[in-house]
Design a protein around this motif. Structure first.
Motif, mmCIF file in Angstrom:
data_model
loop_
_atom_site.group_PDB
_atom_site.id
_atom_site.type_symbol
_atom_site.label_atom_id
_atom_site.label_comp_id
_atom_site.label_asym_id
_atom_site.label_seq_id
_atom_site.Cartn_x
_atom_site.Cartn_y
_atom_site.Cartn_z
ATOM 1 N N CYS A 299 -4.588 -3.617 15.340
ATOM 2 C CA CYS A 299 -3.615 -4.308 16.181
ATOM 3 C C CYS A 299 -3.140 -5.621 15.563
ATOM 4 C CB CYS A 299 -4.199 -4.572 17.566
ATOM 5 S SG CYS A 299 -4.432 -3.063 18.535
ATOM 6 N N GLY A 300 -3.556 -5.927 14.346
ATOM 7 C CA GLY A 300 -3.138 -7.154 13.688
ATOM 8 C C GLY A 300 -1.684 -7.112 13.247
ATOM 9 N N ALA A 301 -1.197 -8.279 12.813
ATOM 10 C CA ALA A 301 0.197 -8.367 12.364
ATOM 11 C C ALA A 301 0.405 -7.667 11.023
ATOM 12 C CB ALA A 301 0.611 -9.837 12.258
ATOM 13 N N HIS A 302 -0.669 -7.505 10.238
ATOM 14 C CA HIS A 302 -0.566 -6.897 8.904
ATOM 15 C C HIS A 302 -1.654 -5.835 8.742
ATOM 16 C CE1 HIS A 302 1.902 -10.478 8.033
ATOM 17 N NE2 HIS A 302 0.934 -11.159 8.600
ATOM 18 N N PRO A 303 -1.628 -4.773 9.549
ATOM 19 C CA PRO A 303 -2.731 -3.796 9.513
ATOM 20 C C PRO A 303 -2.882 -3.104 8.163
ATOM 21 C CG PRO A 303 -0.877 -2.957 10.806
ATOM 22 C CD PRO A 303 -0.585 -4.396 10.520
ATOM 23 N N ARG A 304 -1.789 -2.931 7.447
ATOM 24 C CA ARG A 304 -1.879 -2.236 6.155
ATOM 25 C C ARG A 304 -2.793 -2.983 5.194
ATOM 26 N NH1 ARG A 304 3.127 0.679 3.170
ATOM 27 N NH2 ARG A 304 1.984 1.541 1.390
ATOM 28 N N ALA A 305 -2.699 -4.309 5.203
ATOM 29 C CA ALA A 305 -3.529 -5.107 4.303
ATOM 30 C C ALA A 305 -5.005 -4.914 4.640
ATOM 31 C CB ALA A 305 -3.146 -6.581 4.408
ATOM 32 N N GLY A 306 -5.335 -4.897 5.923
ATOM 33 C CA GLY A 306 -6.728 -4.720 6.317
ATOM 34 C C GLY A 306 -7.255 -3.342 5.979
ATOM 35 N N ILE A 307 -6.451 -2.310 6.205
ATOM 36 C CA ILE A 307 -6.859 -0.943 5.883
ATOM 37 C C ILE A 307 -7.101 -0.808 4.383
ATOM 38 C CG2 ILE A 307 -6.081 1.450 5.791
ATOM 39 C CD1 ILE A 307 -7.014 0.581 8.533
ATOM 40 N N VAL B 71 -0.543 11.080 0.247
ATOM 41 C CA VAL B 71 -0.776 11.146 1.687
ATOM 42 C C VAL B 71 -1.292 9.815 2.220
ATOM 43 C CG1 VAL B 71 -1.994 12.371 3.528
ATOM 44 C CG2 VAL B 71 -1.224 13.607 1.507
ATOM 45 N N TYR B 72 -2.137 9.134 1.459
ATOM 46 C CA TYR B 72 -2.689 7.857 1.921
ATOM 47 C C TYR B 72 -1.591 6.811 2.062
ATOM 48 C CZ TYR B 72 -5.252 3.430 1.781
ATOM 49 O OH TYR B 72 -5.717 2.157 2.044
ATOM 50 N N GLN B 73 -0.788 6.632 1.032
ATOM 51 C CA GLN B 73 0.288 5.642 1.101
ATOM 52 C C GLN B 73 1.318 6.023 2.157
ATOM 53 O OE1 GLN B 73 0.334 2.714 -0.304
ATOM 54 N NE2 GLN B 73 -1.583 3.089 -1.412
ATOM 55 N N HIS B 74 1.578 7.302 2.298
ATOM 56 C CA HIS B 74 2.486 7.766 3.352
ATOM 57 C C HIS B 74 1.950 7.366 4.720
ATOM 58 C CE1 HIS B 74 4.770 10.477 5.968
ATOM 59 N NE2 HIS B 74 3.620 11.005 6.373
ATOM 60 N N SER B 75 0.646 7.548 4.940
ATOM 61 C CA SER B 75 0.052 7.230 6.242
ATOM 62 C C SER B 75 0.144 5.738 6.547
ATOM 63 C CB SER B 75 -1.410 7.693 6.271
ATOM 64 O OG SER B 75 -1.497 9.098 6.104
ATOM 65 N N LEU B 76 -0.045 4.900 5.524
ATOM 66 C CA LEU B 76 0.087 3.459 5.724
ATOM 67 C C LEU B 76 1.522 3.085 6.072
ATOM 68 C CD1 LEU B 76 -2.137 1.955 2.874
ATOM 69 C CD2 LEU B 76 -2.711 2.290 5.270
ATOM 70 N N GLN B 77 2.471 3.755 5.434
ATOM 71 C CA GLN B 77 3.875 3.469 5.732
ATOM 72 C C GLN B 77 4.231 3.911 7.149
ATOM 73 O OE1 GLN B 77 6.644 4.891 2.761
ATOM 74 N NE2 GLN B 77 8.434 4.302 3.966
ATOM 75 N N VAL B 78 3.704 5.050 7.570
ATOM 76 C CA VAL B 78 3.949 5.518 8.934
ATOM 77 C C VAL B 78 3.362 4.522 9.938
ATOM 78 C CG1 VAL B 78 3.488 7.362 10.609
ATOM 79 C CG2 VAL B 78 4.077 7.937 8.251
ATOM 80 N N LEU B 79 2.181 4.001 9.645
ATOM 81 C CA LEU B 79 1.572 2.979 10.497
ATOM 82 C C LEU B 79 2.479 1.762 10.630
ATOM 83 C CD1 LEU B 79 -0.721 1.440 11.959
ATOM 84 C CD2 LEU B 79 -1.713 0.983 9.708
ATOM 85 N N GLU B 80 2.990 1.275 9.522
ATOM 86 C CA GLU B 80 3.867 0.106 9.556
ATOM 87 C C GLU B 80 5.138 0.389 10.336
ATOM 88 O OE1 GLU B 80 3.091 -2.635 5.666
ATOM 89 O OE2 GLU B 80 4.297 -0.838 5.333
#
Length: 501
Positions: free
Chosen positions: A219-227, A259-268
């Motif tokens: 729920c952070g402002a930058h979840p991709r960085a944390g993941i 697939v991993y980078q795609h999933s992070l982009q979908v999250l963003e």
């Protein structure tokens, strides 16, 4: 040089409490997150204090001053209070005795020992940005480990050696990723190296504590960085292994995307589609974000290289729904959250094909009925799942979903899609067919629901006619009473149905 901070942004009760403790002969300081947030220009909803007073002494000083108090954390040195602050807004206050705690080698619970000085208390804290204190009531900044400097530089460091800090409390490794997600700061290379070397130690932390940190990170402002930090350091492999599993080796001909980078982009992209406080999906929405992150978690186990050279992931949506439900259950999520995330993962592929073969009204009704209250999230997840660089393809999918949403809006106005039911209820079915409660009633109800999905609202007369035709073809129609009192799967209640377009 002693630095004294401006008190104008602090609630007056901070100074009130400070004066109470000093008058009673004790030290007390505002500490941790509330001090950090002063430098960030934010107001903390909770106020944390540290003191040389014992829990018993803390109660003696502040019990009558506060509006309410709790002693559930007393064994850990913490007494909690509630007190109305500015404009009558209730604030939660925690006062904790100076302490030094550490985990036993294989224990999930910290061994608590009370400390004797503010500096020692600050040194045991997780990161330098949280190791600052305001000594009260003078508002003297105590910052022995350079927390203000690190906060301004956007760097996350530990007051002590990171190996020592993470050994004391392994959950701090997850907090490092969480702060990167919340504040957009960089984890110091020495801290990151220690996290990588000690990642397996996260295994002694309870599932509930890991869950709570994961929710804050997502729920952070930058979840991709944390993941990314969780995956790169190996932490995710111990608490959310489905994430690193998404890093599939891309074949040399690049017949499938990363697939991993795609999933992070979908999250963003899903996070960007959240609405304001008054909208249908208020920001931040954990269910939407976690479903976006995990929507393809079924791909690693379903990947197949076809004879013609293509790569397939058949039924990865169904497999992924089961995987994410199992993982969330292991992390002690509540049942409603588990069901919601798993359902979104299961439905995220349903839309594809709409543009090539336009759905009937029946298919649209099923889409809405199957999504139920998750429909606003499903809209956002489906749109976010488009990460192609082919602009023509992206535009085509976007226009197709615009069309689908438009059709849903029209049908909702006509038919109240969110609460689709057959035109006859269970009691009416039993009265018309002379049945007792039992599985036959459930079958009849399901038949009428299918008719409702296929043809829209029928009206009572038409529904009764169709039911009579259906009943004439059933073997039970010739039996006296139609159905036994036994129940082998259906009832006069209104069972849900599940269909696919």
């Amino acid at each position: 040089m002693v630095q004294v901070l401006d008190s104008s942004s602090l609630d007056p009760i901070v100074l009130e409490l400070g004066q109470l403790f000093v008058d009673a002969g004790h030290e007390i300081s505002l500490v941790g997150g509330p001090v950090r947030d002063l430098f960030l220009g934010r107001t903390s909803p909770d106020l944390d204090f540290t003191t040389d007073a014992t829990p018993e002494q803390t109660l003696q000083v502040a019990r009558k001053w506060a509006d309410a108090h709790w002693e559930v954390g007393r064994a850990f040195g913490t007494i909690a209070f509630r007190k109305n602050g500015r404009a009558g807004v209730p604030l939660t206050i925690e006062v904790t005795t100076y302490r030094a705690e550490a985990y036993e080698k294989d224990s999930r619970k910290p061994a608590v020992a009370f400390g004797h000085s503010l500096q020692d208390d600050l040194q045991r804290r997780d990161f330098t940005i949280n190791s600052m204190a305001l000594r009260l009531p003078a508002l003297e900044l105590v910052d022995p480990f350079g927390g203000e400097r690190d906060l301004r530089a956007g760097i996350l460091r530990t007051p002590a050696a990171p190996e020592s800090s993470f050994s004391d409390d392994p959950l701090r490794m997850m907090r490092a990723a969480r702060f990167a997600a919340q504040l957009g700061i960089t984890v110091h290379p020495e801290v990151r190296a220690a996290m990588t070397a000690m990642a397996q130690r996260i295994g002694i932390i309870s599932a509930e504590r890991i869950r709570d940190e994961l929710v804050k990170l997502i729920c952070g402002a930058h979840p991709r960085a944390g993941i990314d930090i969780l995956v790169d350091t190996g932490l995710a492999g111990h608490m959310l292994p489905e994430l690193p599993a998404l890093q599939l080796e891309t074949d040399e001909h690049h017949r499938h995307k990363d697939v991993y980078q795609h999933s992070l982009q979908v999250l963003e992209q899903a996070a960007q589609l959240e609405t304001g406080p008054e909208g249908t999906v208020p920001r931040p929405d954990f269910v939407l974000r976690f479903a976006a992150l995990m929507h393809d978690c079924g791909k690693p186990s379903t990947r197949r290289f076809e004879p013609a050279g293509a790569v397939s992931f058949r039924h990865h949506d169904v497999v992924g729904a089961k995987l994410v439900a199992k993982r969330m259950k292991a992390l002690r999520f509540d049942n409603d959250s588990i069901k919601a995330v798993a359902r979104l993962v299961e439905l995220h592929m349903r839309f594809y094909g709409y543009g090539e073969a336009e759905w009937t009204d029946s298919a649209v009704r099923r889409y809405v009925a199957d999504a139920g209250p998750l429909l606003p999230r499903l809209h956002r997840l489906t749109r976010s799942d488009v990460t192609t660089r082919n602009q023509r393809k992206a535009d085509r999918l976007s226009f197709a979903y615009d069309d689908l949403e438009g059709r849903i809006t029209v049908l909702e106005a006509q038919e109240e899609l969110a609460s689709i039911r057959p035109d006859l209820d269970g009691a009416q079915i039993m009265a018309l067919l002379g049945l007792k409660p039992g599985p036959v009633v459930g079958r009849a109800y399901k038949f009428l629901l299918e008719e409702r999905m296929e043809h829209g609202p029928l009206g009572r007369d038409d529904a009764e006619r169709r039911l009579a035709q259906w009943w004439a073809e059933q073997p039970e129609a010739d039996d006296d009473g139609g159905s036994s009192d036994g129940d082998s799967g259906g009832s006069a209640a209104e069972p849900a149905t599940k269909g696919t377009p």
